[in-house]
Design a protein around this motif. Structure first.
Motif, mmCIF file in Angstrom:
data_model
loop_
_atom_site.group_PDB
_atom_site.id
_atom_site.type_symbol
_atom_site.label_atom_id
_atom_site.label_comp_id
_atom_site.label_asym_id
_atom_site.label_seq_id
_atom_site.Cartn_x
_atom_site.Cartn_y
_atom_site.Cartn_z
ATOM 1 N N GLY A 3 7.121 -1.142 8.596
ATOM 2 C CA GLY A 3 6.663 -1.380 7.759
ATOM 3 C C GLY A 3 7.282 -0.746 5.820
ATOM 4 N N VAL A 4 8.099 0.064 6.332
ATOM 5 C CA VAL A 4 8.037 0.813 5.025
ATOM 6 C C VAL A 4 9.697 0.375 4.324
ATOM 7 C CG1 VAL A 4 8.949 3.140 4.482
ATOM 8 C CG2 VAL A 4 7.814 2.797 6.991
ATOM 9 N N ILE A 5 8.957 -0.034 2.852
ATOM 10 C CA ILE A 5 10.280 -0.864 2.174
ATOM 11 C C ILE A 5 10.727 -0.214 1.070
ATOM 12 C CG2 ILE A 5 9.418 -2.954 2.812
ATOM 13 C CD1 ILE A 5 7.646 -2.542 0.322
ATOM 14 N N THR A 22 16.493 16.908 5.228
ATOM 15 C CA THR A 22 17.969 16.880 5.173
ATOM 16 C C THR A 22 18.113 14.957 5.123
ATOM 17 O OG1 THR A 22 18.160 16.515 7.327
ATOM 18 C CG2 THR A 22 18.292 19.276 6.639
ATOM 19 N N TYR A 23 17.276 14.528 5.478
ATOM 20 C CA TYR A 23 17.531 13.155 5.601
ATOM 21 C C TYR A 23 17.420 12.408 4.188
ATOM 22 C CZ TYR A 23 17.821 14.213 10.275
ATOM 23 O OH TYR A 23 17.817 13.934 11.808
ATOM 24 N N SER A 24 18.116 10.881 3.626
ATOM 25 C CA SER A 24 17.890 10.741 2.113
ATOM 26 C C SER A 24 16.883 9.523 2.103
ATOM 27 C CB SER A 24 19.761 10.075 2.037
ATOM 28 O OG SER A 24 19.735 9.092 2.554
ATOM 29 N N GLU A 25 16.341 9.856 1.333
ATOM 30 C CA GLU A 25 15.610 8.673 1.069
ATOM 31 C C GLU A 25 16.014 7.277 1.916
ATOM 32 O OE1 GLU A 25 14.427 7.771 -3.115
ATOM 33 O OE2 GLU A 25 14.358 10.089 -2.540
ATOM 34 N N GLU A 26 16.941 6.719 1.479
ATOM 35 C CA GLU A 26 17.624 5.724 2.013
ATOM 36 C C GLU A 26 18.066 5.318 3.088
ATOM 37 O OE1 GLU A 26 18.874 7.442 -0.284
ATOM 38 O OE2 GLU A 26 18.590 6.044 -1.996
ATOM 39 N N LYS A 27 18.506 6.834 4.483
ATOM 40 C CA LYS A 27 18.531 6.708 5.254
ATOM 41 C C LYS A 27 16.821 6.672 5.617
ATOM 42 C CE LYS A 27 20.265 8.177 9.594
ATOM 43 N NZ LYS A 27 20.106 7.493 10.777
ATOM 44 N N LEU A 28 15.856 7.397 5.353
ATOM 45 C CA LEU A 28 14.869 6.889 6.022
ATOM 46 C C LEU A 28 14.212 5.747 6.108
ATOM 47 C CD1 LEU A 28 13.077 10.099 4.531
ATOM 48 C CD2 LEU A 28 14.152 10.159 7.248
ATOM 49 N N VAL A 29 14.213 5.034 4.408
ATOM 50 C CA VAL A 29 13.740 3.210 4.625
ATOM 51 C C VAL A 29 14.416 2.992 6.174
ATOM 52 C CG1 VAL A 29 13.666 1.146 3.395
ATOM 53 C CG2 VAL A 29 13.164 3.625 2.411
ATOM 54 N N GLU A 30 15.567 2.059 6.304
ATOM 55 C CA GLU A 30 16.187 2.072 7.406
ATOM 56 C C GLU A 30 16.141 2.461 8.483
ATOM 57 O OE1 GLU A 30 18.783 0.038 9.116
ATOM 58 O OE2 GLU A 30 18.962 -0.220 6.661
ATOM 59 N N SER A 32 0.838 -1.303 -0.460
ATOM 60 C CA SER A 32 0.272 -0.188 -0.182
ATOM 61 C C SER A 32 0.491 1.360 0.210
ATOM 62 C CB SER A 32 -1.281 -0.185 1.514
ATOM 63 O OG SER A 32 0.029 0.447 2.532
ATOM 64 N N LYS A 33 0.710 2.124 -0.511
ATOM 65 C CA LYS A 33 1.147 3.382 -0.490
ATOM 66 C C LYS A 33 0.601 4.560 0.131
ATOM 67 C CE LYS A 33 4.526 2.892 -4.989
ATOM 68 N NZ LYS A 33 4.760 3.700 -5.959
ATOM 69 N N GLY A 34 1.321 5.585 0.859
ATOM 70 C CA GLY A 34 0.549 5.944 2.180
ATOM 71 C C GLY A 34 1.542 8.071 1.344
ATOM 72 N N MET A 35 1.189 8.886 1.752
ATOM 73 C CA MET A 35 1.923 10.122 1.394
ATOM 74 C C MET A 35 1.657 10.742 3.169
ATOM 75 S SD MET A 35 1.609 13.075 -1.612
ATOM 76 C CE MET A 35 0.622 13.734 -0.754
ATOM 77 N N ILE A 36 3.133 11.265 3.634
ATOM 78 C CA ILE A 36 2.937 12.481 4.352
ATOM 79 C C ILE A 36 3.903 13.879 4.378
ATOM 80 C CG2 ILE A 36 3.553 10.328 6.077
ATOM 81 C CD1 ILE A 36 6.571 10.759 6.189
ATOM 82 N N THR A 73 5.611 3.080 0.760
ATOM 83 C CA THR A 73 5.643 1.963 -0.206
ATOM 84 C C THR A 73 5.692 1.379 1.943
ATOM 85 O OG1 THR A 73 5.836 2.262 -2.060
ATOM 86 C CG2 THR A 73 5.913 0.304 -1.142
ATOM 87 N N PHE A 74 4.212 0.189 2.391
ATOM 88 C CA PHE A 74 4.453 -0.139 3.469
ATOM 89 C C PHE A 74 3.615 -1.427 2.405
ATOM 90 C CE2 PHE A 74 2.676 3.605 4.331
ATOM 91 C CZ PHE A 74 2.735 3.876 5.916
ATOM 92 N N ASN A 75 4.786 -2.549 3.309
ATOM 93 C CA ASN A 75 4.470 -3.577 2.975
ATOM 94 C C ASN A 75 3.147 -5.158 3.770
ATOM 95 O OD1 ASN A 75 5.793 -6.514 2.283
ATOM 96 N ND2 ASN A 75 6.970 -6.955 3.978
#
Length: 299
Positions: free
Chosen positions: A175-177, A161-169, A150-154, A199-201
């Protein structure tokens, strides 16, 4: 001294009256509590704090479908079956699925020899995963590639200041993938925005995402209608445009005529014929396509 001690130790007539009044008041209070047990007491009793939680709804299969809230892992709702024998007896396969589910599930064909089955409980999903062969035919069962997400938006200006990879980690335990930051073209350059597509798992979209002590409300993400840059039609992109594959010329996004470079003609929409470019978000056809996208996502 003896008289003083006697006056202090021996209650006088007034003291007797006060004691009698006190005993009478206490007795009447006890009688009142006994006669009216439902009467509210003025004494406040403190209880331990218990957070209010949303009530779940049971779907009849022993699984509780929770209301929207913080992420909770869900089961694999959509399964894909690959049949090794494309010319198998579809009636036997169908009967086998019915017997396993105990009901008639939603089955959608996907290409040659592939089926997608929609389950309604974790038990039903696990039963179908262990089902082999299917109607006497060897099958390969797998979790659907993208329907179980499922996809959501915030809107998170604090996380710019944070990268997308950092936020996923940091948010993977919720459940964020995948996280995509929306961008806007300004003077030919892409500028990042505070909007994040998450995107949530899980098929259940939470309404809250926590980043450290910050809490962000999650809204349903509804993608924009896809519009081909070659023929300007909705529903597909450039890579799958049939008119391009057939060698037909591209259509000008402004005047709806065959592409001719820089266009100085009057605007005319290829969708509705009105005086605006085919890319206008005010086009009635675009608005209708956007409503269709919303129905696809929400229903």
């Amino acid at each position: 001294m003896d008289g003083i001690n006697k006056d202090i130790s021996t209650p006088g007539p007034c003291d007797d009256n006060q004691s009698a009044q006190t005993e009478t008041s206490a007795t009447s209070s006890r009688n009142t509590c006994t006669e009216n047990p439902n009467k509210q007491s003025s004494v406040i009793t403190l209880k331990p704090y218990a957070p209010v939680r949303s009530k779940g709804k049971f779907n009849g299969n022993g699984d509780c479908e929770i209301g929207p809230g913080i992420y909770e892992q869900s089961y694999d709702k959509y399964l894909t079956f690959s049949l090794e024998e494309p010319n198998c007896d579809i009636f036997n396969v169908y009967r086998c699925i019915l017997k396993c589910c105990g009901r008639e599930p939603k089955i959608s064909p996907e290409g040659k020899g592939k089926l997608t089955v929609e389950t309604t409980s974790a038990k039903e999903s696990e039963n179908l995963k262990s089902l082999s062969p299917l109607g006497g035919v060897k099958v390969e069962c797998a979790v659907h590639a993208y329907w179980n997400h499922s996809k959501g938006m915030i809107f998170a200006s604090q996380l710019m200041t944070y990268s997308e990879e950092k936020l996923v980690e940091e948010l993977k335990d919720q459940g964020v993938i995948k996280i995509e930051r929306m961008k806007k073209k300004v003077n030919g350059a892409l500028v990042p925005l505070p909007n994040l597509i998450i995107t949530f798992n899980s098929t259940r979209l939470p309404n809250i995402v926590k980043a450290a002590w910050l809490r962000f409300k999650v809204k349903q993400y509804i993608p924009r209608p896809r519009r081909c840059s070659h023929c300007q039609e909705f529903g597909h992109m450039l890579g799958s445009c049939r008119q391009k594959l057939q060698g037909k010329p591209a259509i000008c996004v402004k005047c709806s005529e065959p592409e001719h470079g820089i266009c100085n003609k009057h605007a005319r929409c290829v969708h509705c014929g009105e005086n605006h470019p085919s890319s206008s978000i005010n086009c009635d056809v675009y608005i209708m396509e956007k409503e269709i996208q919303s129905l696809r996502v929400t229903e």
